[in-house]
Design a protein around this motif. Sequence first.
Motif, PDB file in Angstrom:
ATOM      1  N   UNK A  59       0.652  -1.017  -0.214  1.00  0.00           N
ATOM      2  CA  UNK A  59      -0.256  -0.240  -0.149  1.00  0.00           C
ATOM      3  C   UNK A  59       0.949   1.047  -0.023  1.00  0.00           C
ATOM      4  N   UNK A  60       1.844   0.994   0.382  1.00  0.00           N
ATOM      5  CA  UNK A  60       2.825   2.753  -0.206  1.00  0.00           C
ATOM      6  C   UNK A  60       4.670   1.368  -0.054  1.00  0.00           C
ATOM      7  N   UNK A  61       5.757   2.907   0.024  1.00  0.00           N
ATOM      8  CA  UNK A  61       6.763   2.472  -0.358  1.00  0.00           C
ATOM      9  C   UNK A  61       7.430   1.738   0.994  1.00  0.00           C
ATOM     10  N   UNK A  62       8.184   1.171   0.970  1.00  0.00           N
ATOM     11  CA  UNK A  62       9.275   0.678   1.951  1.00  0.00           C
ATOM     12  C   UNK A  62       9.743   1.817   2.867  1.00  0.00           C
ATOM     13  N   UNK A  63       9.407   1.766   4.411  1.00  0.00           N
ATOM     14  CA  UNK A  63      10.605   2.248   4.923  1.00  0.00           C
ATOM     15  C   UNK A  63      11.260   1.999   5.756  1.00  0.00           C
ATOM     16  N   UNK A  75       9.818  -1.455   7.341  1.00  0.00           N
ATOM     17  CA  UNK A  75       8.023  -1.736   6.923  1.00  0.00           C
ATOM     18  C   UNK A  75       7.411  -1.277   6.698  1.00  0.00           C
ATOM     19  N   UNK A  76       6.355  -1.767   5.813  1.00  0.00           N
ATOM     20  CA  UNK A  76       5.173  -1.232   4.984  1.00  0.00           C
ATOM     21  C   UNK A  76       4.476  -2.190   5.127  1.00  0.00           C
ATOM     22  N   UNK A  77       3.340  -1.285   4.539  1.00  0.00           N
ATOM     23  CA  UNK A  77       1.963  -1.660   4.684  1.00  0.00           C
ATOM     24  C   UNK A  77       1.389  -2.912   3.158  1.00  0.00           C
ATOM     25  N   UNK A  99       3.659  -4.627   7.872  1.00  0.00           N
ATOM     26  CA  UNK A  99       4.809  -5.993   8.331  1.00  0.00           C
ATOM     27  C   UNK A  99       6.202  -4.719   8.411  1.00  0.00           C
ATOM     28  N   UNK A 100       6.636  -5.953   9.220  1.00  0.00           N
ATOM     29  CA  UNK A 100       8.005  -5.250   8.922  1.00  0.00           C
ATOM     30  C   UNK A 100       9.504  -6.362   9.266  1.00  0.00           C
ATOM     31  N   UNK A 109      14.260  -6.046   0.935  1.00  0.00           N
ATOM     32  CA  UNK A 109      12.819  -5.068   0.809  1.00  0.00           C
ATOM     33  C   UNK A 109      12.705  -4.001   0.220  1.00  0.00           C
ATOM     34  N   UNK A 110      13.414  -3.715   0.916  1.00  0.00           N
ATOM     35  CA  UNK A 110      13.644  -1.797   0.948  1.00  0.00           C
ATOM     36  C   UNK A 110      14.086  -1.042  -0.713  1.00  0.00           C
ATOM     37  N   UNK A 111      14.877  -2.381  -1.117  1.00  0.00           N
ATOM     38  CA  UNK A 111      15.441  -1.997  -2.554  1.00  0.00           C
ATOM     39  C   UNK A 111      14.753  -2.597  -3.604  1.00  0.00           C
ATOM     40  N   UNK A 112      14.044  -3.991  -3.274  1.00  0.00           N
ATOM     41  CA  UNK A 112      13.446  -3.820  -4.224  1.00  0.00           C
ATOM     42  C   UNK A 112      11.880  -3.809  -4.400  1.00  0.00           C
TER      43      UNK A 112
END
Length: 169
Positions: A59-63, A75-77, A99-100, A109-112
């Motif tokens: 639902x959003x880009x990972x932070x 973290x990402x939803x 999700x963490x 996860x943050x990269x791809x």
Amino acid sequence: MTSMPMPSLAVHFFVHPEPDLNLELKEECRTRNSPIRQHFLILRTMRSVNKVILVGHLAADPEGHQTNTGATRVIFPIATHRDTTSDGVKKEVTDYHRVVAWGKLGEICQTYLGKGQGVYVEGTILNRAYEKDGERKFVTEIRADEVNMLTWRKKAGVSNISIDPVHVE
């Protein structure tokens, strides 16, 4: 026709892979018109399972964040959809899950991963509490143990990818 004699003992049990479980033998006698005795094994401590599988879209880009100890926390939803019926009308409801991902999995996860991308997430559900401005808050989140991309979106800064498996500990 010869009738079979009634057994005098019936045993109910289950098999568990661990031999040192805390089991109790309980005997139940039935004396009312029947000489049948039943024995039950009762498990005093029950095992539990905490496993979550989600298939949805980001639902959003990972932070990503670095903790005080230097660990990577991303973290990402994830949005999942389900059908429900209210007042005889069928509706689609969207649920959002926090999700963490930690460490190397979080960095991947943050990269791809990017908003709108389809993912499969396997992990455990965690409930935690914290205080903010003197008020106690509660959070439910999914700690990711495995993340698989179901759709691919090219993200800025990623020129090529490797399909070699990455072992995360």
